[in-house]
Design a protein around this motif. Structure first.
Motif, PDB file in Angstrom:
ATOM      1  N   TYR A  26     -14.589  24.971 -37.138  1.00  0.00           N
ATOM      2  CA  TYR A  26     -14.451  26.187 -37.811  1.00  0.00           C
ATOM      3  C   TYR A  26     -14.741  26.396 -39.112  1.00  0.00           C
ATOM      4  CZ  TYR A  26     -10.916  29.881 -39.548  1.00  0.00           C
ATOM      5  OH  TYR A  26     -10.209  30.688 -40.252  1.00  0.00           O
ATOM      6  N   ASP A  38     -13.836  31.615 -33.387  1.00  0.00           N
ATOM      7  CA  ASP A  38     -14.575  32.192 -32.465  1.00  0.00           C
ATOM      8  C   ASP A  38     -14.185  31.428 -31.154  1.00  0.00           C
ATOM      9  OD1 ASP A  38     -15.982  29.789 -32.766  1.00  0.00           O
ATOM     10  OD2 ASP A  38     -17.812  30.867 -33.372  1.00  0.00           O
ATOM     11  N   ARG A  67     -21.248  31.202 -42.636  1.00  0.00           N
ATOM     12  CA  ARG A  67     -21.257  32.752 -42.623  1.00  0.00           C
ATOM     13  C   ARG A  67     -21.069  33.208 -43.924  1.00  0.00           C
ATOM     14  NH1 ARG A  67     -17.566  36.487 -39.010  1.00  0.00           N
ATOM     15  NH2 ARG A  67     -17.930  38.455 -40.106  1.00  0.00           N
ATOM     16  N   THR A  83     -11.950  39.855 -45.991  1.00  0.00           N
ATOM     17  CA  THR A  83     -12.231  39.601 -44.474  1.00  0.00           C
ATOM     18  C   THR A  83     -11.625  38.142 -44.044  1.00  0.00           C
ATOM     19  OG1 THR A  83     -14.211  40.962 -44.781  1.00  0.00           O
ATOM     20  CG2 THR A  83     -14.331  39.475 -42.857  1.00  0.00           C
ATOM     21  N   THR A  84     -10.705  38.445 -43.139  1.00  0.00           N
ATOM     22  CA  THR A  84     -10.103  36.988 -42.327  1.00  0.00           C
ATOM     23  C   THR A  84     -10.936  36.534 -41.185  1.00  0.00           C
ATOM     24  OG1 THR A  84      -7.957  37.652 -43.032  1.00  0.00           O
ATOM     25  CG2 THR A  84      -8.013  36.011 -41.316  1.00  0.00           C
ATOM     26  N   LEU A  85     -11.453  35.632 -41.201  1.00  0.00           N
ATOM     27  CA  LEU A  85     -12.250  35.180 -40.097  1.00  0.00           C
ATOM     28  C   LEU A  85     -11.658  34.139 -39.112  1.00  0.00           C
ATOM     29  CD1 LEU A  85     -15.314  34.995 -39.084  1.00  0.00           C
ATOM     30  CD2 LEU A  85     -15.695  32.974 -40.274  1.00  0.00           C
ATOM     31  N   ILE A 137     -14.160  36.093 -47.896  1.00  0.00           N
ATOM     32  CA  ILE A 137     -13.872  35.608 -46.595  1.00  0.00           C
ATOM     33  C   ILE A 137     -12.762  34.832 -46.538  1.00  0.00           C
ATOM     34  CG2 ILE A 137     -14.716  34.145 -44.564  1.00  0.00           C
ATOM     35  CD1 ILE A 137     -17.470  35.379 -45.128  1.00  0.00           C
ATOM     36  N   GLY A 165     -17.388  28.859 -40.975  1.00  0.00           N
ATOM     37  CA  GLY A 165     -17.240  29.732 -41.667  1.00  0.00           C
ATOM     38  C   GLY A 165     -17.677  29.685 -43.231  1.00  0.00           C
ATOM     39  N   LEU A 181     -10.389  31.938 -44.531  1.00  0.00           N
ATOM     40  CA  LEU A 181     -10.390  30.943 -43.507  1.00  0.00           C
ATOM     41  C   LEU A 181      -8.924  30.379 -43.562  1.00  0.00           C
ATOM     42  CD1 LEU A 181     -13.774  29.026 -43.850  1.00  0.00           C
ATOM     43  CD2 LEU A 181     -13.260  30.957 -42.538  1.00  0.00           C
ATOM     44  N   GLU A 215     -23.721  35.823 -45.711  1.00  0.00           N
ATOM     45  CA  GLU A 215     -23.336  36.915 -46.055  1.00  0.00           C
ATOM     46  C   GLU A 215     -23.302  37.302 -47.808  1.00  0.00           C
ATOM     47  OE1 GLU A 215     -19.932  38.176 -44.239  1.00  0.00           O
ATOM     48  OE2 GLU A 215     -20.691  37.916 -42.191  1.00  0.00           O
TER      49      GLU A 215
END
Length: 502
Positions: free
Chosen positions: A54, A286, A61, A281-283, A39, A58, A41, A65
């Motif tokens: 943020y 939100d 999460r 995976t670039t988060l 991931i 992150g 960030l 996962e």
């Protein structure tokens, strides 16, 4: 028959079980691939409450996962001390290895970025990047002699180059062109030992904090202290040579390849990184983080503060208007939320509130403009000192303050002009709106008497005798006297409607 049915059921069960075998076999690589994803960030710009929210979410999460690692791309000039410490606490408590990476080329991990990079389990930089200049700056006009722990309220910032503007003269660093950016070059002033107790406490607290992170990660603690005391900086090559970072990587693939197989210590114990060929995976932030970033933008917080004060002021002048009061209350509450997480000088807030109040009082207290002019001066002065503009990303642009000041002055002068003009204008009534209207006589009179028209009592003249309750029609108007004629017989007039005795 029953036996055949049992055999058929057993045959179907076998077929169903066999059909599941490929799925079970295929599921294993999927789980493995899921465990091998990384991931990403991003920390870009000033570090504040939105960045903290943020990053923390992150990292949570990534733990949920079971990601192989988290890559934090850093490009920042600095930020708030409280937000930086919260981010570091989340990194230190993370069960997932965190790789701090100063990128792209030309980026920097100045001040707060240096603290975050030291906290990461693995530190990396791209070529042509830099880190350091970690001297803390006091903001918000806190009281002298306060404890460093009190700066967790948000009054301290970790700012990049130029941060030494907030320190005493003896603590300021050498100009550009000396040995290193903010280093101890030949032109650097000698320390005079005149720093107050507050500055010493803040500096020593930051030195101890960054040294503890360096010792935890096995990195150069000497540079950590120099970055705080002397605002020292390093390039990527120098940082690798001095064991401040472990990796220099041009791109993501190179970073993950070099990180693969390295052992780092996380909350659950030593972990060997397995990042080669991992999915990335670039988060992105939100809606919550995006909204928080907007609300905690100093310019937005400043505008919300003004909108809230002006809205409540308009509601006070026009009770029952509702809309200004509702909008003003919402804006003011949002502004107060933003101000309590930003480095604010509350003397500035007080001056802004005083300015708005004085301009409002100008229209109810005869001061011949003194209150209004004083209000504009207080508003502009409060806006200038509301935030420390020396810290990148945490100041209100001067153009915005100038525009607000000019708009407030023009609005004030316009209202004064309108009120002054209304004082010199003669009282007039729309005669055309009265002509042709029907009135009711509220008394017997010959010549001049009183009539009721549109809920109001007026003086009226009639060439014929008028009986109480008689219907009349307005023919013309002379000043505040109506000229009427008969249009119907007299009717009973009740005292409740006319306001006169029966």
């Amino acid at each position: 028959m029953i036996e055949r049915a049992v055999r058929l059921a057993g045959f179907l069960a076998c077929i169903w079980a066999i059909s599941l075998l490929p799925s079970a076999h295929a599921q294993t690589p999927v789980d493995g691939a899921r465990a091998q994803h990384v991931i990403v960030l991003d920390i870009k710009g000033g570090i504040g409450p939105a960045t903290r929210d943020y990053l923390v979410r992150g990292l949570d999460r990534a733990a949920d996962e079971s990601a192989a690692a988290v890559v934090v791309r850093i490009d920042t000039p600095g930020g708030l001390d409280a937000a930086t410490r919260d981010i570091n606490q989340a990194i230190l408590a993370s069960p997932v290895p965190v790789i701090g990476w100063v990128t792209p080329q030309g980026a920097r991990a100045a001040s707060a970025g240096t603290y975050i990079l030291y906290a990461c389990h693995l530190a990396a930089m791209s070529p042509a990047t830099s880190l350091g200049a970690a001297t803390p700056v006091q903001m918000g006009g806190g009281a002298s002699g306060s404890d460093p722990a009190g700066d967790r309220a948000g009054n301290r910032t970790l700012s990049g180059p130029g941060a030494d503007k907030g320190l005493p003269d003896a603590q300021r660093q050498a100009p550009q062109g000396a040995e290193g950016v903010g280093g101890e070059g030949p032109n650097a002033p000698k320390r005079q030992g005149k720093d107050d107790a507050r500055t010493h406490k803040v500096i020593n607290d930051s030195v101890a904090y960054l040294r503890s992170l360096a010792e935890l990660r096995g990195r150069d603690a000497g540079f950590a202290e120099s970055a705080v005391r002397d605002a020292a900086t390093l390039t990527a090559a120098q940082a690798l040579q001095q064991r401040v970072v472990e990796i220099i990587a041009d791109d993501m693939d190179s970073l993950l390849d070099q990180a693969d197989g390295r052992e780092v210590g996380v909350r659950g114990g030593p972990v060997a990184l397995s990042t080669r060929g991992a999915a990335v995976t670039t988060l992105a932030p939100d809606w919550r983080s995006s909204m928080l970033a907007v609300l905690t933008n100093p310019s937005v917080a400043y505008m919300l503060l003004l909108a809230g004060m002006y809205g409540l002021l308009l509601e006070g002048y026009s009770p029952g208007a509702i809309v200004p009061g509702v909008v003003g209350a919402i804006c003011l509450l949002l502004a107060l939320y933003a101000l309590q997480v930003l480095p604010v000088n509350y003397a500035g807030v007080g001056l802004i509130a005083l300015g708005v109040l004085l301009m409002g009082l100008e229209f109810s207290v005869p001061s011949f403009g003194a209150l209004g002019i004083g209000g504009i001066v207080a508003l502009v002065a409060g806006s200038l000192i509301l935030f420390d503009t020396d810290v990148p990303g945490f100041g209100v642009p001067g153009q915005l303050i100038l525009g607000i000041g000019i708009a407030s002055a023009l609005s004030f002068m316009g209202l004064v002009w309108v009120l002054a003009r209304s004082r010199t204008r003669e009282v007039s009534v729309a005669a055309g709106a009265m002509v042709g209207q029907q009135a009711i006589a509220i008394e017997d009179f010959i010549g001049r008497g009183q009539v009721r028209i549109r809920g109001e009592i007026w003086q009226a003249e009639s060439p014929m005798p008028v009986e109480r309750g008689q219907s009349l029609q307005v023919q013309s108007m002379d000043g505040l006297v109506l000229h009427v004629t008969h249009v119907g017989p007299a009717v009973a007039v009740r005292s409740g409607k006319t306001g006169v005795p029966p």
